[in-house]
Write an enzyme that holds these catalytic residues in place. Structure first.
Site, mmCIF file in Angstrom:
data_model
loop_
_atom_site.group_PDB
_atom_site.id
_atom_site.type_symbol
_atom_site.label_atom_id
_atom_site.label_comp_id
_atom_site.label_asym_id
_atom_site.label_seq_id
_atom_site.Cartn_x
_atom_site.Cartn_y
_atom_site.Cartn_z
ATOM 1 C CG HIS A 119 21.690 15.645 25.368
ATOM 2 N ND1 HIS A 119 21.325 14.481 26.323
ATOM 3 C CD2 HIS A 119 20.774 15.005 24.374
ATOM 4 C CE1 HIS A 119 20.660 13.847 25.860
ATOM 5 N NE2 HIS A 119 20.524 13.888 24.511
ATOM 6 C CG ASP A 196 27.764 15.712 26.106
ATOM 7 O OD1 ASP A 196 28.077 14.825 25.316
ATOM 8 O OD2 ASP A 196 26.464 16.064 25.974
ATOM 9 C CD GLN A 199 25.280 14.200 18.480
ATOM 10 O OE1 GLN A 199 25.715 13.690 17.607
ATOM 11 N NE2 GLN A 199 24.154 13.682 18.986
ATOM 12 C CE LYS A 222 24.376 10.229 20.681
ATOM 13 N NZ LYS A 222 23.064 10.198 20.552
ATOM 14 C CB CYS A 362 17.587 14.983 24.747
ATOM 15 S SG CYS A 362 16.423 13.576 24.526
HETATM 16 N N1 C6P Z 1 21.522 12.698 21.491
HETATM 17 C C1 C6P Z 1 20.234 12.682 19.614
HETATM 18 O O1 C6P Z 1 19.365 12.416 18.842
HETATM 19 P P1 C6P Z 1 23.303 8.777 25.253
HETATM 20 O O2 C6P Z 1 21.706 8.603 24.859
HETATM 21 O O3 C6P Z 1 23.593 8.608 26.618
HETATM 22 O O4 C6P Z 1 23.991 7.860 24.280
HETATM 23 O O5 C6P Z 1 23.856 10.012 24.790
HETATM 24 C C2 C6P Z 1 23.017 11.107 25.245
HETATM 25 C C3 C6P Z 1 23.755 12.567 24.659
HETATM 26 C C4 C6P Z 1 24.579 13.398 25.623
HETATM 27 N N2 C6P Z 1 24.893 14.574 24.674
HETATM 28 C C5 C6P Z 1 24.662 14.815 23.459
HETATM 29 C C6 C6P Z 1 25.003 16.063 22.835
HETATM 30 C C7 C6P Z 1 23.943 14.108 22.631
HETATM 31 O O6 C6P Z 1 23.695 14.368 21.439
HETATM 32 C C8 C6P Z 1 23.392 12.783 23.449
HETATM 33 C C9 C6P Z 1 22.321 11.916 22.761
HETATM 34 C C10 C6P Z 1 20.537 11.844 20.738
HETATM 35 O O7 C6P Z 1 20.602 14.298 19.608
HETATM 36 C C11 C6P Z 1 19.504 11.130 21.296
HETATM 37 S S1 C6P Z 1 18.665 12.399 22.393
#
Ligand code: C6P
Length: 407
Positions: A119, A196, A199, A222, A362
């Site tokens: 991401h 990371d 997910q 999430k 993203c």
């Molecule tokens: N992915 C998706 O729809 P934040 O925005 O900081 O809570 O998380 C960022 C992020 C980082 N790593 C991974 C693997 C992610 O999936 C995400 C967030 C969302 O896939 C929003 S783009």
């Protein structure tokens, strides 16, 4: 798992004349009433700033805020609450490691390794760090099915590698990466591993000690918690030597005209008034998920993915990305319908009350790797059922007919 659905009041509504089917939990999950109640109760009864007051409300707020930190510690089996830093979310957690640990340790010619499935939040901070330090940013290649082999990892990490930053579960391919094994290889070369877990944390058990992760980040929103709160886990020794990123109130020990000293961990990384209600809400979400059991959640999602893959295969004309083995993937399926832009597809599904995500998620370098500019994605959580997948499949069949007729 059907019984949990009633805990999510938002799901009980019609959208565009159809009962809502929410298949966008990878973007953000819905919140159970148990979490909403705790946040409401905090604002109704305890609202106050933390770590400051001697008054009763201040002490109650502090106890709940720090109590949640202990819940987070237990949730990922960290050794100490000193290793649990509250952040705004995964993005802030990963940026904190890149600008804190990264700036202090990476030098010209060193290697930072990430993968094609990252991401942007686990890509751009390292890209920026590599530019600033004249370090080399290297990518782990993916296999055709969107997995990473340990052979690739062994062939890519060298003694010049300082940081390996990798997702535990891909938000596009759904791939679950072998973090423990990758950590072992990284450590054998003297590198650290940054995970990371955006997910992963909501969907499967995580044990940072077993993984031997050096840093790991995730987001509350999430996993049934509110937006604006997340976690950075870091091994105490690494956090100890890391300088703070934000300076100001809350994080200092002593301030003089030209010198200041910092509070001990974890507070030296929590400058300013924190997201108190967010942290307390995250604690409530952890209680909720723990009660259900993370293993049960993972099994439920595997069943849904297996069923969805089987039913979606029957439609024809769908390209489905990521590994075919449901046990190798988390609870999401990314796909394209031949000849239909994913935004058009998502719009038609929305007309039928079905919420999916469409776009580059993203992960633009990964889209390039997949040779497409965007995809559609359905993602599942505790409240989703096989009936939801039937509605998705029915919606996709309808969309396919509609676009075939119109174009
Ligand atoms: N992915 C998706 O729809 P934040 O925005 O900081 O809570 O998380 C960022 C992020 C980082 N790593 C991974 C693997 C992610 O999936 C995400 C967030 C969302 O896939 C929003 S783009």
């Amino acid at each position: 798992m059907n019984e949990f659905r009633k805990d999510f009041p938002i799901l009980n509504q019609e959208v565009n004349g159809h009962p809502l089917v929410y298949l966008d939990s990878a973007a953000t999950s819905q919140k159970p009433k148990q979490v909403l109640d705790v946040i409401r109760r905090y604002y109704d009864l305890d609202n106050s700033n933390v770590h400051r007051g001697v008054h009763t409300l201040g002490n109650r707020a502090t106890d709940s805020y720090e109590g949640s930190r202990e819940k987070v510690r237990k949730f990922i089996n960290a050794k100490s609450t000193k290793e649990i830093i509250y952040t705004r979310g995964t993005t802030t957690s990963l940026n904190t490691v890149a600008s804190g640990y990264g700036r202090q340790h990476v030098e010209e010619g060193d290697e930072i390794i990430i993968s094609y499935m990252e991401h942007h939040s686990n890509l751009i901070p390292w890209q920026q760090l590599a530019k600033e330090k004249k370090a080399v940013l290297k990518y782990l290649d993916l296999e055709e099915d969107g997995t990473i082999t340990l052979e690739t990892v062994r062939n890519t990490i060298t003694d010049k590698t300082k940081i390996v930053a990798i997702t535990m579960a891909s938000n596009v391919l759904g791939t679950i990466n072998p973090i423990k094994e990758i950590a072992e290889i990284a450590h054998a070369h003297g590198a650290i591993i940054v995970v990371d877990a955006a997910q992963a944390a909501p969907h499967m058990p995580i044990d940072v000690q077993d993984l031997d992760a050096d840093f790991l980040g995730f987001s509350g929103h999430k996993m049934g918690g509110p937006t604006g709160i997340g976690v950075l886990y870091g091994k105490e020794a690494l956090l100890e030597e890391m300088d703070p990123i934000e300076f100001g109130g809350e994080m200092i020990d002593f301030v003089d005209l030209y010198e200041s000293t910092w509070k001990e961990l974890p507070w030296k990384f929590e400058g300013g008034t924190p997201n108190i209600a967010g942290a307390i809400g995250l604690g409530a979400a952890i209680d909720y998920l723990t009660e259900i059991g993370l293993e049960n959640i993972a099994n439920h999602e595997h069943e849904l993915v297996e069923y969805a893959l089987q039913e979606m295969d029957k439609i024809g004309g769908l390209s489905i990305y990521g590994p075919r083995d449901p046990n190798q993937r988390c609870g999401l399926i990314t796909f394209n319908l031949e000849g239909v832009h994913p935004h058009d597809l998502a719009t038609v599904l929305d007309m039928n009350g079905i919420a999916i995500r469409a776009g580059h998620h993203c992960a633009q370098p990964l889209m390039k790797w997949l040779s497409c500019s965007a995809t559609a994605r359905a993602s599942f959580y505790i409240y989703n059922t096989k009936q939801d997948i039937d509605r998705l499949v029915e919606g996709l069949r309808g969309a396919k007919e509609y676009f075939n007729d119109v174009f």
